[in-house]
Design an enzyme around this catalytic site. Structure first.
Site, PDB file in Angstrom:
ATOM      1  N   GLY A  55     -17.992   2.795 -15.311  1.00 38.99           N
ATOM      2  CA  GLY A  55     -16.923   2.786 -16.293  1.00 38.99           C
ATOM      3  C   GLY A  55     -15.922   1.671 -16.134  1.00 38.99           C
ATOM      4  O   GLY A  55     -15.024   1.522 -16.968  1.00 38.99           O
ATOM      5  N   HIS A  80     -10.422 -24.553 -12.981  1.00 37.87           N
ATOM      6  CA  HIS A  80     -11.319 -24.770 -14.120  1.00 37.87           C
ATOM      7  C   HIS A  80     -11.383 -23.494 -14.955  1.00 37.87           C
ATOM      8  O   HIS A  80     -10.786 -22.481 -14.593  1.00 37.87           O
ATOM      9  CB  HIS A  80     -12.716 -25.204 -13.661  1.00 37.87           C
ATOM     10  N   HIS A  82     -13.642 -21.141 -15.919  1.00 35.04           N
ATOM     11  CA  HIS A  82     -14.541 -19.984 -15.824  1.00 35.04           C
ATOM     12  C   HIS A  82     -13.775 -18.696 -15.525  1.00 35.04           C
ATOM     13  O   HIS A  82     -12.728 -18.711 -14.879  1.00 35.04           O
ATOM     14  CB  HIS A  82     -15.597 -20.220 -14.747  1.00 35.04           C
ATOM     15  N   ASP A 202     -16.205 -24.314  -1.388  1.00 34.09           N
ATOM     16  CA  ASP A 202     -17.058 -23.364  -2.106  1.00 34.09           C
ATOM     17  C   ASP A 202     -18.337 -23.066  -1.322  1.00 34.09           C
ATOM     18  O   ASP A 202     -19.051 -23.965  -0.911  1.00 34.09           O
ATOM     19  CB  ASP A 202     -17.379 -23.984  -3.468  1.00 34.09           C
ATOM     20  N   HIS A 371     -31.598 -22.997 -16.610  1.00 28.03           N
ATOM     21  CA  HIS A 371     -30.264 -22.922 -16.014  1.00 28.03           C
ATOM     22  C   HIS A 371     -30.272 -23.664 -14.686  1.00 28.03           C
ATOM     23  O   HIS A 371     -31.261 -23.619 -13.948  1.00 28.03           O
ATOM     24  CB  HIS A 371     -29.829 -21.475 -15.777  1.00 28.03           C
ATOM     25  N   GLY A 374     -24.054 -24.533 -10.909  1.00 32.82           N
ATOM     26  CA  GLY A 374     -22.929 -25.467 -10.901  1.00 32.82           C
ATOM     27  C   GLY A 374     -22.319 -25.631  -9.525  1.00 32.82           C
ATOM     28  O   GLY A 374     -21.238 -26.230  -9.401  1.00 32.82           O
ATOM     29  N   HIS A 375     -22.999 -25.126  -8.501  1.00 32.20           N
ATOM     30  CA  HIS A 375     -22.433 -25.122  -7.154  1.00 32.20           C
ATOM     31  C   HIS A 375     -23.278 -25.955  -6.195  1.00 32.20           C
ATOM     32  O   HIS A 375     -24.497 -26.040  -6.325  1.00 32.20           O
ATOM     33  CB  HIS A 375     -22.335 -23.684  -6.627  1.00 32.20           C
TER      34      HIS A 375
END
Length: 555
Positions: A55, A80, A82, A202, A371, A374-375
């Site tokens: 939920g 950024h 996202h 990252d 795909h 992006g890392h």
């Protein structure tokens, strides 16, 4: 690294770094930098719920620490656009009044988000660009461009009297990005010459060997999909993935199809990106969804949200046949241009199976390169460390296994083990006189957002929901004589999600006698005694443990 130590100045002041989100999970990224009681916040992200968080719409960081020091917050930087870096912005700004610094595209996406909640006019947004330097309280921040899967991302060089900290945000080293704007290697080298006290980088792909492929590889994959598809093409992606919009638009142009965006968030984001020059699509290419649905299937492509299998997204509703404006039909080619967020794989694969059942041809990352992450992967992570040569290293943005692996990479390239700190949300780190130490822990539990409620769903409520989802509920209504304490009539049972009514007759008849007997013998704890007896009896008879609630009416 010994040579590096001479380049770091010992200045005597203390810098505190506190992760409030993003360290221990993928998403909800939020970092606090504090010096002399003044605070700089980097990112305000959300996290999608895990499968057992029933939920829950999404999760945001616990900002108790900031609320207690709201007057000390000098600025909020968003690296950024996202959702895992912007999604909690509304909730943060309801409690914290501070200027927000963002690049043009990120600012535009924030304005759309804040406008939906009626907050756009109340917020101070300041535009920065890669290459800018801003003084924010005691922090001097250099904004440098990083390549990611959305344009206009930045990393930060945060200079304080205690030393220079490099905070990467999400990044990769793509030499041929879609927007032709690679990561600023020269700036990273400049930081190294100035002397980097600490690198916070990252960790999302810390387990992936090699290099992350360029976004350009997707162009060939899309070309193949568009060349072979005979009917409609539906591409699902994140609403903020502007570079993917550009690639889908380019493929549509090459194959003489028109492009329509479906959904408010994707339509608004595309409009903002085009107006700011980050999305280069001609007017003649774009049509609205209604026009697309009237055209020949072979002449259109539709971009929508739902690549993570979210039930309320357009693709989620298409998979269940509940999308109002259009439906999936035989001959549709559906492309999921994303990889599942960790913990969300089940939702994604369930959605794929439903779409296949409805006659669509579904293409996703496992079967075609539609795909690209992006890392940064491992070799890029090592290169970053070599470029910056930090004295201390803190892996950020990832689950614990990813943080640990990133730490191992740092150790492999020569950063001493004692100079690496693998920490989780709430664990503060202090830098003083060129030394790093773990300091206090601050509140950093999940804050659940459920509908309009924020933080009012506790861990206890989540446990109750899990019990209800597992074995259902049984409500026992007792009518008790207030003078004698005896039952006035047979107990009433109401069950949901436990056992079918047609199968419950004999079980409940026997249970009714036991409930009446237990109630008559109870000595001041009737409700508790009956609940315990019912729970034990049902488990012995059915091996299930429904939630048991006893309602006593005394007359």
């Amino acid at each position: 690294m010994k040579k590096h130590e001479n380049r770091i100045n010992s200045r005597g002041e203390t810098l505190k770094i506190i992760p409030l989100g993003g360290l221990g999970e993928v998403g909800a990224n939020m970092m606090v930098y504090e010096y002399a009681g003044q605070i700089l916040v980097v990112d305000t992200g959300l996290m999608f719920p895990e499968n057992d968080m029933l939920g829950i719409d999404y999760i945001i960081p616990d900002i108790t620490y900031l609320i207690q020091r709201r007057d000390k917050v000098k600025g909020i930087i968003i690296t950024h656009g996202h959702e895992d870096h912007t999604g909690a912005i509304r909730h943060i700004l309801e409690e914290i009044n501070a200027p927000i610094y963002a690049t043009p595209l990120t600012r535009g996406l924030l304005e759309v988000k804040l406008a939906r909640s009626g907050m756009a006019a109340k917020v101070k947004l300041e535009t920065v660009k890669a290459g800018d330097t801003r003084k924010i309280g005691p922090f001097t921040v250099d904004f440098f461009h990083v390549c990611h899967s959305i344009p206009d991302g930045v990393g930060l060089g945060i200079d304080t009297p205690a030393g220079l900290v490099v905070h990467t945000g999400d990044y990769k080293f793509d030499h041929t990005p879609v927007d032709n704007w690679p990561t600023d290697y020269a700036k990273l080298a400049e930081f190294q010459r100035r002397g980097v006290l600490a690198l916070l980088a990252d960790s999302t792909n810390a387990e992936r060997k090699g290099w992350t492929p360029s976004e350009r590889v997707i162009d060939d994959a899309f070309d193949k999909v568009f060349r072979e598809a005979k009917g409609r093409i539906i591409v699902a992606s994140f609403a903020s993935l502007v570079s993917r919009m550009q690639q889908v638009g380019n493929a549509a142009l090459n194959h003489k199809r028109k492009l329509a965006f479906a959904g408010v968030s994707m339509t608004d984001n595309a409009r903002i990106a085009r107006s700011l020059g980050y999305l280069n699509l001609p007017d003649t290419l774009l049509i609205n969804l209604e026009e697309a649905l009237r055209m020949k299937d072979s002449e259109v492509v539709i971009m929508c949200t739902g690549s993570q299998g979210e039930p309320t997204s357009i693709l989620g509703r298409l998979s269940t046949g509940t999308q109002r404006s259009f439906d999936v039909k035989d001959g549709d080619t559906i492309v999921l241009s994303s990889s599942p967020i960790p913990g969300n794989e089940e939702n994604v694969f369930r959605t794929i199976n439903r779409l296949l059942e409805r006659g669509a041809n579904v293409i996703y990352e496992s079967i075609a390169p539609v795909h690209v992450s992006g890392h940064a992967s491992q070799e890029e992570m090592k290169l970053l460390m070599h470029l910056t040569q930090p004295k201390f290293f803190i892996p950020i943005h990832g689950e614990l296994r990813q943080l640990k692996q990133h730490a191992r990479l740092a150790s492999e390239i020569g950063i001493p083990q004692e100079n690496i700190a693998v920490i989780l949300n709430g664990q503060s780190v202090e830098f003083n006189n060129n030394r790093m130490r773990l300091a206090e822990k601050v509140p950093a539990s999940y804050v659940y957002v459920d509908g309009s409620g924020v933080g009012d769903v506790s861990a206890a409520v989540m446990r109750d929901r899990e019990v209800l989802s597992d074995d259902g509920i049984m409500i026992v209504n007792l009518d008790i004589d207030k003078n004698t304490g005896q039952t006035r009539r047979d107990p009433e049972f109401i069950t949901r999600g436990f056992i079918a009514h047609t199968e419950s007759g004999d079980l409940l008849a026997k249970l009714g006698k036991r409930v009446a007997d237990t109630a008559s013998r109870a000595n001041g704890h009737m409700q508790k005694d009956v609940e315990q007896m019912v729970s034990n009896y049902l488990f012995n008879e059915t091996r299930r443990r429904p939630m048991v609630l006893v309602n006593i009416n005394r007359n």
